[in-house]
Design a protein around this motif. Structure first.
Motif, PDB file in Angstrom:
ATOM      1  N   ASP A 141      29.295 -33.820  65.824  1.00  0.00           N
ATOM      2  CA  ASP A 141      30.278 -33.537  64.780  1.00  0.00           C
ATOM      3  C   ASP A 141      30.220 -32.042  64.472  1.00  0.00           C
ATOM      4  O   ASP A 141      29.248 -31.554  63.898  1.00  0.00           O
ATOM      5  N   LEU A 142      31.251 -31.321  64.845  1.00  0.00           N
ATOM      6  CA  LEU A 142      31.213 -29.863  64.729  1.00  0.00           C
ATOM      7  C   LEU A 142      31.508 -29.373  63.320  1.00  0.00           C
ATOM      8  O   LEU A 142      31.537 -28.157  63.086  1.00  0.00           O
ATOM      9  N   GLU A 143      31.706 -30.276  62.378  1.00  0.00           N
ATOM     10  CA  GLU A 143      31.691 -29.897  60.968  1.00  0.00           C
ATOM     11  C   GLU A 143      30.268 -29.865  60.438  1.00  0.00           C
ATOM     12  O   GLU A 143      30.021 -29.335  59.358  1.00  0.00           O
ATOM     13  N   ASN A 144      29.345 -30.440  61.187  1.00  0.00           N
ATOM     14  CA  ASN A 144      27.935 -30.476  60.815  1.00  0.00           C
ATOM     15  C   ASN A 144      27.246 -29.209  61.339  1.00  0.00           C
ATOM     16  O   ASN A 144      27.214 -28.975  62.549  1.00  0.00           O
ATOM     17  N   PRO A 145      26.667 -28.391  60.456  1.00  0.00           N
ATOM     18  CA  PRO A 145      26.034 -27.145  60.911  1.00  0.00           C
ATOM     19  C   PRO A 145      24.948 -27.371  61.957  1.00  0.00           C
ATOM     20  O   PRO A 145      24.780 -26.555  62.868  1.00  0.00           O
ATOM     21  N   ASP A 146      24.206 -28.470  61.826  1.00  0.00           N
ATOM     22  CA  ASP A 146      23.134 -28.731  62.793  1.00  0.00           C
ATOM     23  C   ASP A 146      23.703 -28.981  64.189  1.00  0.00           C
ATOM     24  O   ASP A 146      23.153 -28.500  65.188  1.00  0.00           O
ATOM     25  N   ASP A 147      24.799 -29.737  64.251  1.00  0.00           N
ATOM     26  CA  ASP A 147      25.413 -30.005  65.555  1.00  0.00           C
ATOM     27  C   ASP A 147      26.043 -28.741  66.128  1.00  0.00           C
ATOM     28  O   ASP A 147      25.987 -28.501  67.344  1.00  0.00           O
ATOM     29  N   ARG A 148      26.645 -27.915  65.272  1.00  0.00           N
ATOM     30  CA  ARG A 148      27.210 -26.654  65.763  1.00  0.00           C
ATOM     31  C   ARG A 148      26.106 -25.748  66.312  1.00  0.00           C
ATOM     32  O   ARG A 148      26.298 -25.069  67.319  1.00  0.00           O
ATOM     33  N   ALA A 149      24.954 -25.764  65.656  1.00  0.00           N
ATOM     34  CA  ALA A 149      23.851 -24.911  66.102  1.00  0.00           C
ATOM     35  C   ALA A 149      23.364 -25.300  67.501  1.00  0.00           C
ATOM     36  O   ALA A 149      22.937 -24.445  68.279  1.00  0.00           O
ATOM     37  N   LYS A 150      23.443 -26.573  67.817  1.00  0.00           N
ATOM     38  CA  LYS A 150      23.016 -27.030  69.148  1.00  0.00           C
ATOM     39  C   LYS A 150      23.858 -26.396  70.244  1.00  0.00           C
ATOM     40  O   LYS A 150      23.415 -26.267  71.394  1.00  0.00           O
ATOM     41  N   LEU A 151      25.079 -25.996  69.900  1.00  0.00           N
ATOM     42  CA  LEU A 151      25.994 -25.451  70.895  1.00  0.00           C
ATOM     43  C   LEU A 151      26.070 -23.934  70.828  1.00  0.00           C
ATOM     44  O   LEU A 151      27.049 -23.338  71.261  1.00  0.00           O
ATOM     45  N   SER A 152      25.042 -23.308  70.285  1.00  0.00           N
ATOM     46  CA  SER A 152      25.007 -21.835  70.273  1.00  0.00           C
ATOM     47  C   SER A 152      25.000 -21.304  71.704  1.00  0.00           C
ATOM     48  O   SER A 152      25.516 -20.229  71.983  1.00  0.00           O
ATOM     49  N   ASN A 153      24.375 -22.060  72.609  1.00  0.00           N
ATOM     50  CA  ASN A 153      24.449 -21.767  74.049  1.00  0.00           C
ATOM     51  C   ASN A 153      24.951 -23.039  74.721  1.00  0.00           C
ATOM     52  O   ASN A 153      24.164 -23.844  75.224  1.00  0.00           O
ATOM     53  N   PRO A 154      26.273 -23.278  74.730  1.00  0.00           N
ATOM     54  CA  PRO A 154      26.798 -24.577  75.178  1.00  0.00           C
ATOM     55  C   PRO A 154      26.469 -24.897  76.625  1.00  0.00           C
ATOM     56  O   PRO A 154      26.187 -26.054  76.958  1.00  0.00           O
ATOM     57  N   GLY A 155      26.508 -23.886  77.508  1.00  0.00           N
ATOM     58  CA  GLY A 155      26.215 -24.158  78.907  1.00  0.00           C
ATOM     59  C   GLY A 155      24.812 -24.707  79.104  1.00  0.00           C
ATOM     60  O   GLY A 155      24.601 -25.671  79.850  1.00  0.00           O
ATOM     61  N   LEU A 156      23.846 -24.093  78.418  1.00  0.00           N
ATOM     62  CA  LEU A 156      22.449 -24.526  78.554  1.00  0.00           C
ATOM     63  C   LEU A 156      22.250 -25.902  77.923  1.00  0.00           C
ATOM     64  O   LEU A 156      21.604 -26.779  78.517  1.00  0.00           O
ATOM     65  N   PHE A 157      22.802 -26.110  76.721  1.00  0.00           N
ATOM     66  CA  PHE A 157      22.591 -27.383  76.035  1.00  0.00           C
ATOM     67  C   PHE A 157      23.265 -28.543  76.776  1.00  0.00           C
ATOM     68  O   PHE A 157      22.652 -29.598  77.003  1.00  0.00           O
ATOM     69  N   LEU A 158      24.512 -28.352  77.170  1.00  0.00           N
ATOM     70  CA  LEU A 158      25.270 -29.452  77.779  1.00  0.00           C
ATOM     71  C   LEU A 158      24.837 -29.745  79.211  1.00  0.00           C
ATOM     72  O   LEU A 158      25.176 -30.797  79.763  1.00  0.00           O
ATOM     73  N   LYS A 159      24.058 -28.823  79.821  1.00  0.00           N
ATOM     74  CA  LYS A 159      23.547 -29.068  81.169  1.00  0.00           C
ATOM     75  C   LYS A 159      22.657 -30.304  81.197  1.00  0.00           C
ATOM     76  O   LYS A 159      22.558 -30.996  82.215  1.00  0.00           O
ATOM     77  N   HIS A 160      22.033 -30.615  80.055  1.00  0.00           N
ATOM     78  CA  HIS A 160      21.152 -31.784  79.983  1.00  0.00           C
ATOM     79  C   HIS A 160      21.940 -33.093  79.888  1.00  0.00           C
ATOM     80  O   HIS A 160      21.348 -34.171  79.902  1.00  0.00           O
ATOM     81  N   TYR A 161      23.269 -33.001  79.760  1.00  0.00           N
ATOM     82  CA  TYR A 161      24.091 -34.205  79.579  1.00  0.00           C
ATOM     83  C   TYR A 161      25.210 -34.254  80.624  1.00  0.00           C
ATOM     84  O   TYR A 161      26.305 -34.749  80.353  1.00  0.00           O
ATOM     85  N   GLU A 162      24.897 -33.761  81.833  1.00  0.00           N
ATOM     86  CA  GLU A 162      25.904 -33.698  82.893  1.00  0.00           C
ATOM     87  C   GLU A 162      26.415 -35.075  83.291  1.00  0.00           C
ATOM     88  O   GLU A 162      27.546 -35.197  83.749  1.00  0.00           O
TER      89      GLU A 162
END
Length: 387
Positions: A47-68
């Protein structure tokens, strides 16, 4: 939970495309539907209204690589439009279907951002409020849907008073929070007055000069504000149908606040009894029927209305894809099935494959060889069979 018909469309789109955008007004049920799909597919939900969830995507390529190998649901993605550029690179690195499901309430912003970055990689699904085919048709249910509108929280409220409060809060949230967050500097009170004026004008031709005078702004500014409400899927401009028949035709589009419950909230109408005695009752019913029918019409359907200066009139003209052809529809807030003289005149001008009178009852009756009278539910079900 009310089962939403659109779920099948979203699932099928995920099988075709790397990214699917589910767009629609706030509180229409997008998050509930997405969470349901996410649970079935063991997806990651952010939920990108949630600051914690937005923080996870500060480096989206690196974070989302774990969920390919999993579906990733990004709710309220228009809050972080810079993500679209990153998503394009992620999709291109490992092209497969069902990679992302993105949700947004600000359709214009979502369409612009995704159109710039995800062309050819994304499919759009437009989520509407509840319609007559999705609710349990018990006694008084369809009238409740008309009075309260199709936003689930409003429709399912414990009583009419709670429903009205929910819709009033919905309007306030849009005006005071959502629209400013889009970076649009429009006074909330000015936009509220416009929205209320449009509710009073439900189904009437757009008169930008009249609206501008009431708002103390220019006509182009009034049109810009209407454009905003249209882009947010809150207001519909129904265009006129132009035919080369040698008659003077109405050229201005008709304006509708799309959800009947919002019409009533803007006008302070709290229940069925108050609505039945209000001057907007006929126009409200007309808008309710139009939205219900367009929500089930096949993709590619062109909707318009038809009116000549001589009085020939059709409330809704549907040019349907394939062999279905043109359907002409008159809408009446009564149980009478007798069409007006203008209906028959319009049928002569339009030459529709089929013609209908939609009334407030449930009875079906023939009017002629190719014309029938029926209730809104049966008409919606008839259109749904074409999809």
């Amino acid at each position: 939970m009310i089962v939403r018909r659109i779920k099948t469309q979203v699932v099928e789109a995920l099988e075709r495309q790397a990214a699917v955008a589910l767009i629609g007004p706030r509180q229409v049920g997008k998050t509930t539907l997405a969470q349901d799909i996410a649970e079935e597919r063991d997806a990651l939900y952010l939920d990108l209204e949630n600051p914690d969830d937005r923080a996870k995507l500060s480096n989206p390529g690196l974070f989302l690589k774990h969920y390919e190998d999993r579906l990733v649901v990004l709710d309220e993605i228009h809050r972080t439009p810079e993500l679209f550029q990153s998503l394009r690179g992620i999709i291109d690195q490992g092209r497969r279907t069902g990679r992302f499901l993105v949700l947004g309430s600000a359709s214009m912003d979502l369409l612009r951002q995704s159109g710039e970055s995800l062309a050819g990689r994304i499919e759009y699904v437009d989520m509407q409020p509840l319609d007559v085919t999705e609710v349990d048709g018990g006694e008084g249910v369809y009238d409740r849907l008309w009075v309260r509108g199709g936003f689930p929280d409003s429709f399912l409220a414990g009583n009419d008073q709670d429903s009205l409060k929910r819709r009033t809060s919905f309007i306030r949230t849009y005006l005071e929070r959502d629209i400013p967050q889009l970076g649009l500097r429009i006074p909330a009170e000015t936009l509220r007055r416009l929205w209320t004026m449009l509710a009073h004008m439900q189904g009437a031709p757009v008169n930008a000069s009249q609206l501008a005078a009431g708002l103390s702004v220019s006509a182009p500014t009034a049109n810009k504000y209407i454009d905003l409400l249209v882009d947010l899927l809150l207001v519909r401009r129904l265009p006129p149908l132009f035919l080369n028949i040698g008659k003077r035709l109405m050229k201005s589009p008709r304006i509708y606040v799309r959800d009947s419950g919002l019409v009533h909230a803007l006008l302070g109408i709290g229940d069925y009894d108050a609505l039945a005695g209000h001057p907007v009752v006929g126009a409200s019913w007309e808008g309710f029927v139009i939205e219900n029918l367009l929500s089930v019409a096949p993709d590619g359907t062109q909707a318009s209305f038809f009116r000549t200066s001589a009085g020939a009139e059709m409330d809704l003209v549907l040019d349907l894809p394939g062999r279905a052809g043109r359907w002409a529809i008159e809408i009446k807030r009564s149980v009478s099935t007798k069409p007006t003289k203008g209906f028959y005149q319009a049928c002569e001008d339009l030459g529709p494959a089929k013609a209908f009178v939609i009334h407030a009852g449930t009875e079906r009756s023939p009017l002629s060889k190719d014309a029938h009278a029926m209730g809104v539910l049966e008409m919606a079900q008839t259109l749904l069979q074409l999809a």
